[in-house]
Scaffold this motif. Structure first.
Motif, PDB file in Angstrom:
ATOM      1  N   ILE A  14      62.759 -44.354 -43.118  1.00 20.02           N
ATOM      2  CA  ILE A  14      61.526 -43.671 -42.741  1.00 20.02           C
ATOM      3  C   ILE A  14      60.845 -43.163 -44.001  1.00 20.02           C
ATOM      4  N   SER A  15      59.614 -43.603 -44.184  1.00 15.07           N
ATOM      5  CA  SER A  15      58.813 -43.120 -45.290  1.00 15.07           C
ATOM      6  C   SER A  15      57.621 -42.393 -44.697  1.00 15.07           C
ATOM      7  N   VAL A  16      57.644 -41.085 -44.752  1.00 18.74           N
ATOM      8  CA  VAL A  16      56.581 -40.292 -44.154  1.00 18.74           C
ATOM      9  C   VAL A  16      55.987 -39.380 -45.204  1.00 18.74           C
ATOM     10  N   ASN A  17      54.683 -39.421 -45.309  1.00 16.50           N
ATOM     11  CA  ASN A  17      53.978 -38.502 -46.175  1.00 16.50           C
ATOM     12  C   ASN A  17      53.666 -37.272 -45.334  1.00 16.50           C
ATOM     13  N   GLN A  18      54.394 -36.191 -45.547  1.00 13.61           N
ATOM     14  CA  GLN A  18      54.208 -34.999 -44.721  1.00 13.61           C
ATOM     15  C   GLN A  18      52.849 -34.354 -44.933  1.00 13.61           C
ATOM     16  N   ASP A  19      52.154 -34.743 -46.005  1.00 13.91           N
ATOM     17  CA  ASP A  19      50.818 -34.211 -46.240  1.00 13.91           C
ATOM     18  C   ASP A  19      49.752 -35.114 -45.631  1.00 13.91           C
ATOM     19  N   GLN A  20      50.173 -36.096 -44.809  1.00 14.60           N
ATOM     20  CA  GLN A  20      49.254 -37.061 -44.191  1.00 14.60           C
ATOM     21  C   GLN A  20      48.191 -36.323 -43.381  1.00 14.60           C
ATOM     22  N   GLN A  21      46.955 -36.605 -43.679  1.00 17.58           N
ATOM     23  CA  GLN A  21      45.843 -36.034 -42.938  1.00 17.58           C
ATOM     24  C   GLN A  21      45.119 -37.171 -42.236  1.00 17.58           C
ATOM     25  N   ASP A  32      35.422 -42.220 -23.432  1.00 18.41           N
ATOM     26  CA  ASP A  32      36.425 -41.211 -23.136  1.00 18.41           C
ATOM     27  C   ASP A  32      37.718 -41.926 -22.757  1.00 18.41           C
ATOM     28  N   CYS A  33      38.685 -41.901 -23.629  1.00 13.23           N
ATOM     29  CA  CYS A  33      39.955 -42.589 -23.381  1.00 13.23           C
ATOM     30  C   CYS A  33      40.893 -41.758 -22.518  1.00 13.23           C
ATOM     31  N   GLY A  34      40.553 -40.513 -22.283  1.00 15.79           N
ATOM     32  CA  GLY A  34      41.389 -39.656 -21.445  1.00 15.79           C
ATOM     33  C   GLY A  34      42.826 -39.625 -21.927  1.00 15.79           C
ATOM     34  N   PRO A  35      43.785 -39.757 -20.998  1.00 17.58           N
ATOM     35  CA  PRO A  35      45.195 -39.628 -21.371  1.00 17.58           C
ATOM     36  C   PRO A  35      45.708 -40.814 -22.194  1.00 17.58           C
ATOM     37  N   LEU A  36      44.954 -41.925 -22.230  1.00 19.35           N
ATOM     38  CA  LEU A  36      45.402 -43.093 -22.985  1.00 19.35           C
ATOM     39  C   LEU A  36      45.368 -42.824 -24.479  1.00 19.35           C
ATOM     40  N   GLY A  37      44.359 -42.089 -24.903  1.00 14.24           N
ATOM     41  CA  GLY A  37      44.182 -41.833 -26.322  1.00 14.24           C
ATOM     42  C   GLY A  37      43.516 -42.999 -27.018  1.00 14.24           C
ATOM     43  N   HIS A  38      43.107 -42.782 -28.240  1.00 10.62           N
ATOM     44  CA  HIS A  38      42.456 -43.815 -29.044  1.00 10.62           C
ATOM     45  C   HIS A  38      43.502 -44.595 -29.830  1.00 10.62           C
ATOM     46  N   GLN A  39      43.103 -45.762 -30.328  1.00 10.38           N
ATOM     47  CA  GLN A  39      43.990 -46.569 -31.174  1.00 10.38           C
ATOM     48  C   GLN A  39      44.445 -45.724 -32.352  1.00 10.38           C
ATOM     49  N   THR A  40      45.736 -45.813 -32.675  1.00 12.67           N
ATOM     50  CA  THR A  40      46.297 -45.011 -33.765  1.00 12.67           C
ATOM     51  C   THR A  40      47.070 -45.881 -34.748  1.00 12.67           C
ATOM     52  N   ASP A  44      50.405 -42.040 -36.006  1.00 10.06           N
ATOM     53  CA  ASP A  44      49.755 -41.527 -34.801  1.00 10.06           C
ATOM     54  C   ASP A  44      48.408 -40.872 -35.094  1.00 10.06           C
ATOM     55  N   CYS A  45      47.772 -41.292 -36.178  1.00  8.01           N
ATOM     56  CA  CYS A  45      46.422 -40.825 -36.497  1.00  8.01           C
ATOM     57  C   CYS A  45      45.419 -41.795 -35.870  1.00  8.01           C
ATOM     58  N   PRO A  46      44.374 -41.288 -35.215  1.00  2.00           N
ATOM     59  CA  PRO A  46      43.352 -42.169 -34.644  1.00  2.00           C
ATOM     60  C   PRO A  46      42.718 -43.028 -35.742  1.00  2.00           C
ATOM     61  N   LYS A  52      43.661 -47.023 -26.514  1.00  3.46           N
ATOM     62  CA  LYS A  52      44.925 -47.762 -26.593  1.00  3.46           C
ATOM     63  C   LYS A  52      45.014 -48.689 -25.389  1.00  3.46           C
ATOM     64  N   SER A  53      45.642 -49.827 -25.573  1.00  2.00           N
ATOM     65  CA  SER A  53      45.787 -50.774 -24.475  1.00  2.00           C
ATOM     66  C   SER A  53      47.206 -50.806 -23.938  1.00  2.00           C
ATOM     67  N   SER A  54      48.114 -50.046 -24.554  1.00  2.00           N
ATOM     68  CA  SER A  54      49.479 -49.933 -24.047  1.00  2.00           C
ATOM     69  C   SER A  54      50.124 -48.707 -24.675  1.00  2.00           C
ATOM     70  N   GLY A  55      51.187 -48.239 -24.030  1.00  3.12           N
ATOM     71  CA  GLY A  55      51.892 -47.076 -24.541  1.00  3.12           C
ATOM     72  C   GLY A  55      52.457 -46.239 -23.419  1.00  3.12           C
ATOM     73  N   PHE A  56      52.680 -44.952 -23.705  1.00  2.00           N
ATOM     74  CA  PHE A  56      53.241 -44.026 -22.731  1.00  2.00           C
ATOM     75  C   PHE A  56      52.350 -42.801 -22.616  1.00  2.00           C
ATOM     76  N   ILE A  57      52.283 -42.249 -21.412  1.00  2.00           N
ATOM     77  CA  ILE A  57      51.582 -40.998 -21.154  1.00  2.00           C
ATOM     78  C   ILE A  57      52.634 -40.010 -20.686  1.00  2.00           C
ATOM     79  N   GLU A  58      52.556 -38.797 -21.169  1.00  2.00           N
ATOM     80  CA  GLU A  58      53.488 -37.738 -20.784  1.00  2.00           C
ATOM     81  C   GLU A  58      54.938 -38.137 -21.052  1.00  2.00           C
ATOM     82  N   GLY A  59      55.139 -39.101 -21.956  1.00  2.00           N
ATOM     83  CA  GLY A  59      56.482 -39.472 -22.376  1.00  2.00           C
ATOM     84  C   GLY A  59      57.226 -40.435 -21.472  1.00  2.00           C
ATOM     85  N   ASP A  60      56.851 -40.546 -20.190  1.00  2.00           N
ATOM     86  CA  ASP A  60      57.637 -41.402 -19.302  1.00  2.00           C
ATOM     87  C   ASP A  60      56.805 -42.269 -18.358  1.00  2.00           C
ATOM     88  N   ILE A  61      55.489 -42.262 -18.513  1.00  4.46           N
ATOM     89  CA  ILE A  61      54.630 -43.112 -17.693  1.00  4.46           C
ATOM     90  C   ILE A  61      54.107 -44.229 -18.581  1.00  4.46           C
TER      91      ILE A  61
END
Length: 160
Positions: A14-21, A32-40, A44-46, A52-61
């Motif tokens: 894992i290479s993560v820049n903790q100062d990532q903005q 309005d993407c609502g719960p889907l969110g925008h492409q990231t 996980d930055c928009p 988004k065209s796939s993924g999870f909402i609320e962690g389990d949907i």
């Protein structure tokens, strides 16, 4: 670094820049993407105004292109109603009732292992024993739960 996946210890690089903005601002997006969110991106930055065209909402949907419209419709319920919840509004999602007990049809796919099938039947028996919900074998019902073998703990909302 060591992580776990399906109970197995795996090395993870894992290479993560903790100062990532995040530099892309979605406040000016017209969709309005609502719960889907925008492409990231991988942090996980928009990165665009597209939803988004796939993924999870609320962690389990889980959602994908086939059920996006259903999710947008389900999450389009006014927030005052969502906050009170379907049960307090007396919305019957499962309408088959016999003597006050809700009947929820379900089916298991044929490739479910015997061990998993036994565990599932034990779980539905425990739920039926302590609630007003009875899981019944699906016959011709349109609305039902399908149990499929796989990893994780998630489900689709449904398919239109």
């Amino acid at each position: 670094m060591i992580g776990q996946h399906n109970g197995n210890r795996l090395p993870i690089d894992i290479s993560v820049n903790q100062d990532q903005q995040c530099s892309f601002n979605t406040t000016e997006c017209t969709d309005d993407c609502g719960p889907l969110g925008h492409q990231t991106d991988e942090w996980d930055c928009p990165i665009s105004c597209e939803c988004k065209s796939s993924g999870f909402i609320e962690g389990d949907i889980k959602f994908d292109k086939q059920n996006i419209q259903l999710i947008k419709k389900a999450y389009g319920i006014p927030s005052t109603i969502k906050a009170r919840g379907a049960t307090s509004l007396n919305i019957d999602l499962w309408t088959n009732r016999v003597n006050g007990r809700v009947k929820v049809p379900f089916v298991m796919r044929n490739d479910t292992s015997n061990k998993s099938e036994t565990a599932i039947y034990e779980a539905v028996a425990a739920i039926s024993g302590s609630t007003c919900i009875d899981f019944i074998n699906r016959t011709t019902e349109v609305d039902f739960i399908e149990v499929i073998p796989g990893t994780g703990c998630w489900s689709y909302v449904g398919i239109e």
